[in-house]
Enzyme design. Structure first.
Site, PDB file in Angstrom:
ATOM      1  N   CYS A  88       0.808  -1.224   0.000  1.00 25.62           N
ATOM      2  CA  CYS A  88       0.000   0.000   0.000  1.00 25.62           C
ATOM      3  C   CYS A  88       0.839   1.271   0.000  1.00 25.62           C
ATOM      4  O   CYS A  88       0.325   2.356  -0.256  1.00 25.62           O
ATOM      5  CB  CYS A  88      -0.944  -0.009   1.193  1.00 25.62           C
ATOM      6  SG  CYS A  88      -2.052  -1.400   1.129  1.00 25.62           S
ATOM      7  N   HIS A 229      -3.323   6.934   2.835  1.00 24.29           N
ATOM      8  CA  HIS A 229      -3.726   5.670   2.222  1.00 24.29           C
ATOM      9  C   HIS A 229      -5.061   5.255   2.846  1.00 24.29           C
ATOM     10  O   HIS A 229      -5.252   5.344   4.057  1.00 24.29           O
ATOM     11  CB  HIS A 229      -2.661   4.599   2.472  1.00 24.29           C
ATOM     12  CG  HIS A 229      -3.156   3.218   2.173  1.00 24.29           C
ATOM     13  ND1 HIS A 229      -3.744   2.897   0.974  1.00 24.29           N
ATOM     14  CD2 HIS A 229      -3.182   2.088   2.917  1.00 24.29           C
ATOM     15  CE1 HIS A 229      -4.098   1.628   0.992  1.00 24.29           C
ATOM     16  NE2 HIS A 229      -3.778   1.108   2.168  1.00 24.29           N
ATOM     17  N   ASN A 259     -10.092  -0.504   0.193  1.00 26.80           N
ATOM     18  CA  ASN A 259      -8.634  -0.414   0.156  1.00 26.80           C
ATOM     19  C   ASN A 259      -8.138  -0.848  -1.223  1.00 26.80           C
ATOM     20  O   ASN A 259      -8.234  -2.019  -1.581  1.00 26.80           O
ATOM     21  CB  ASN A 259      -8.053  -1.322   1.256  1.00 26.80           C
ATOM     22  CG  ASN A 259      -6.539  -1.267   1.338  1.00 26.80           C
ATOM     23  OD1 ASN A 259      -5.878  -0.767   0.435  1.00 26.80           O
ATOM     24  ND2 ASN A 259      -5.994  -1.791   2.426  1.00 26.80           N
TER      25      ASN A 259
HETATM   26  N1  ACO Z   1     -17.486  -9.685   9.586  1.00 22.66           N
HETATM   27  C1  ACO Z   1     -17.836  -9.986  10.856  1.00 22.66           C
HETATM   28  N2  ACO Z   1     -16.929 -10.268  11.815  1.00 22.66           N
HETATM   29  C2  ACO Z   1     -15.628 -10.253  11.478  1.00 22.66           C
HETATM   30  C3  ACO Z   1     -15.194  -9.952  10.168  1.00 22.66           C
HETATM   31  C4  ACO Z   1     -16.190  -9.666   9.199  1.00 22.66           C
HETATM   32  N3  ACO Z   1     -15.881  -9.366   7.915  1.00 22.66           N
HETATM   33  N4  ACO Z   1     -13.844 -10.002  10.132  1.00 22.66           N
HETATM   34  C5  ACO Z   1     -13.443 -10.317  11.374  1.00 22.66           C
HETATM   35  N5  ACO Z   1     -14.509 -10.481  12.192  1.00 22.66           N
HETATM   36  C6  ACO Z   1     -14.538 -10.827  13.616  1.00 22.66           C
HETATM   37  C7  ACO Z   1     -13.274 -11.530  14.057  1.00 22.66           C
HETATM   38  O1  ACO Z   1     -13.358 -12.913  13.803  1.00 22.66           O
HETATM   39  C8  ACO Z   1     -13.275 -11.213  15.540  1.00 22.66           C
HETATM   40  O2  ACO Z   1     -14.164 -12.096  16.190  1.00 22.66           O
HETATM   41  P1  ACO Z   1     -13.851 -12.667  17.662  1.00 22.66           P
HETATM   42  O3  ACO Z   1     -13.799 -11.448  18.547  1.00 22.66           O
HETATM   43  O4  ACO Z   1     -14.995 -13.579  17.932  1.00 22.66           O
HETATM   44  O5  ACO Z   1     -12.522 -13.349  17.548  1.00 22.66           O
HETATM   45  C9  ACO Z   1     -13.874  -9.813  15.619  1.00 22.66           C
HETATM   46  O6  ACO Z   1     -14.574  -9.614  14.366  1.00 22.66           O
HETATM   47  C10 ACO Z   1     -12.848  -8.711  15.779  1.00 22.66           C
HETATM   48  O7  ACO Z   1     -11.785  -8.938  14.851  1.00 22.66           O
HETATM   49  P2  ACO Z   1     -10.551  -7.969  14.757  1.00 22.66           P
HETATM   50  O8  ACO Z   1      -9.580  -8.523  13.739  1.00 22.66           O
HETATM   51  O9  ACO Z   1     -10.032  -7.666  16.124  1.00 22.66           O
HETATM   52  O10 ACO Z   1     -11.285  -6.655  14.162  1.00 22.66           O
HETATM   53  P3  ACO Z   1     -10.696  -5.224  13.974  1.00 22.66           P
HETATM   54  O11 ACO Z   1     -11.498  -4.254  14.702  1.00 22.66           O
HETATM   55  O12 ACO Z   1      -9.199  -5.190  14.165  1.00 22.66           O
HETATM   56  O13 ACO Z   1     -10.988  -4.941  12.407  1.00 22.66           O
HETATM   57  C11 ACO Z   1      -9.758  -4.960  10.317  1.00 22.66           C
HETATM   58  C12 ACO Z   1     -10.421  -5.811  11.416  1.00 22.66           C
HETATM   59  C13 ACO Z   1     -10.836  -4.144   9.646  1.00 22.66           C
HETATM   60  C14 ACO Z   1      -9.084  -5.898   9.316  1.00 22.66           C
HETATM   61  C15 ACO Z   1      -8.727  -4.014  10.963  1.00 22.66           C
HETATM   62  O14 ACO Z   1      -7.906  -4.743  11.868  1.00 22.66           O
HETATM   63  C16 ACO Z   1      -7.808  -3.337   9.953  1.00 22.66           C
HETATM   64  O15 ACO Z   1      -8.223  -2.459   9.226  1.00 22.66           O
HETATM   65  N6  ACO Z   1      -6.499  -3.685   9.958  1.00 22.66           N
HETATM   66  C17 ACO Z   1      -5.464  -2.959   9.210  1.00 22.66           C
HETATM   67  C18 ACO Z   1      -5.518  -3.171   7.728  1.00 22.66           C
HETATM   68  C19 ACO Z   1      -4.367  -2.430   7.096  1.00 22.66           C
HETATM   69  O16 ACO Z   1      -4.118  -1.267   7.354  1.00 22.66           O
HETATM   70  N7  ACO Z   1      -3.581  -3.115   6.260  1.00 22.66           N
HETATM   71  C20 ACO Z   1      -2.413  -2.470   5.689  1.00 22.66           C
HETATM   72  C21 ACO Z   1      -2.627  -2.030   4.316  1.00 22.66           C
HETATM   73  S1  ACO Z   1      -3.191  -3.324   3.265  1.00 22.66           S
HETATM   74  C22 ACO Z   1      -1.874  -3.747   2.193  1.00 22.66           C
HETATM   75  O17 ACO Z   1      -0.741  -3.418   2.364  1.00 22.66           O
HETATM   76  C23 ACO Z   1      -2.215  -4.633   1.032  1.00 22.66           C
END
Ligand code: ACO
Length: 306
Positions: A88, A229, A259
């Site tokens: 990214c 980003h 994204n």
């Molecule tokens: N729908 C419903 N529930 C979900 C989903 C979904 N799509 N995805 C995950 N969950 C659940 C998980 O299983 C978890 O359940 P549990 O508590 O029973 O274990 C719960 O939701 C919380 O999961 P987290 O991973 O803690 O959720 P979080 O609030 O962190 O959000 C997300 C997840 C959106 C992926 C976030 O962590 C994020 O944006 N991360 C950074 C992404 C990023 O910046 N990447 C870098 C750039 S990308 C690149 O370089 C290609």
């Protein structure tokens, strides 16, 4: 497809819609964006003397590069063309590369493209990633200029490979060549430790933008637009809040496109441009974070063709 809901996605990411390419490759989209950028630059195609493409979803595995495919489709030959793999952060890496080549007088007009068909490398059975990524492309022409006020003020790029397995496509590279097992385990798709990535992203990006502003003696009020980003609304909002930016300074497109990795910053700048919000001399603060991990920031005055 997966156990999720619109409510969860909007609340945790800010994403409402994404665009998925049907019959277009990464280079098809990159070529469209490049043509528009060249037209807006007022240059002829023949004036472009280097093509740099940032992508993690290339047309072809290994070779030829997507930059070569874009060069072919633009009808530009006999100039260097190569890809940058910085996830990214790719567009900021491409900007830094263009700046370095221009300042060393090895190039005058560098076409930089961020283009991604992430839908081809996303696992639509994995709810933790498939709700995030979309397809798209953006491009810019970076040119040499004698005018100091038009110069890119600063670009900072960085990486830390100790986090390489937080965001990874584990299979189909030389580490684990393509095999039936790799395909069965769906290891040719993006895998992400989302929550861990989130925490490192917020901390690293906040430090990075604070540093680049301090180093250049720039105050938050001097920023016309913060163009981060677009990975997650909560990440970009946390960084914007740390800088005490006003809402109207912060460019948000993650709701519309999701994204789009290396395409997200040029697409967001294009949104500003096409809604007539950008004026000559506006100071843009860019930042990005992605797989590797890689990250970077830039201070860029908008210097349109006049
Ligand atoms: N729908 C419903 N529930 C979900 C989903 C979904 N799509 N995805 C995950 N969950 C659940 C998980 O299983 C978890 O359940 P549990 O508590 O029973 O274990 C719960 O939701 C919380 O999961 P987290 O991973 O803690 O959720 P979080 O609030 O962190 O959000 C997300 C997840 C959106 C992926 C976030 O962590 C994020 O944006 N991360 C950074 C992404 C990023 O910046 N990447 C870098 C750039 S990308 C690149 O370089 C290609």
């Amino acid at each position: 497809m997966v156990d999720t809901s619109d409510e969860w996605i909007i609340k945790r990411t800010g994403i409402k819609t994404r665009h998925i390419a049907q019959n277009e490759t990464t280079s098809d989209m990159g070529t469209k964006a490049a043509l528009q950028a060249i037209e807006r630059s007022g240059l002829a195609k023949d004036d472009i003397d280097m093509i740099v493409c940032a992508t993690i979803s290339p047309d072809y595995f290994c070779m030829p590069s997507t930059a070569c495919m874009i060069a072919k489709k633009l009808g530009i030959s006999n100039v260097p063309a190569f890809d940058i793999s910085a996830a990214c952060t790719g567009f900021i890496y491409a900007l830094a590369t263009a700046k370095a080549f221009i300042e060393s007088k090895m190039a005058k007009n560098v076409l930089i493209v961020g283009t991604e068909r992430l839908s081809a490398i996303v696992d639509y059975t994995d709810r933790t990633t498939c709700i995030l990524f979309g397809d798209g492309a953006g491009a810019a022409v970076v040119s040499a200029s004698e005018k100091k006020e038009e110069a890119i003020m600063d670009v900072h790029i960085c990486a830390d490979g100790k986090y390489h397995d937080y965001l990874i496509t584990p299979g189909c590279g030389t580490n684990k060549p393509c095999s039936e097992e790799v395909l069965k385990e769906r290891e040719c798709f993006i895998h992400m430790k989302g929550n861990e990535t989130f925490k490192v992203a917020v901390k690293t990006l906040t430090n990075d933008v604070v540093d680049i502003l301090a180093k250049n003696g720039i105050d938050s009020d001097d920023i016309s637009y913060f163009v981060p980003h677009q990975a997650n609304y909560r990440i970009l909002n946390a960084v914007a809040s740390a800088l005490k930016l006003k809402k109207e300074q912060v460019v948000v497109t993650v709701d519309k496109y999701g994204n789009t990795s290396s395409a997200s910053i040029p697409m967001a700048i294009n949104d500003l441009y096409e809604s007539n919000k950008l004026s000559k001399g506006d100071l843009l603060l860019l930042d990005a974070f992605g797989g590797g991990f890689t990250w970077g920031s830039a201070l860029v005055p908008f210097a349109p063709h006049s």
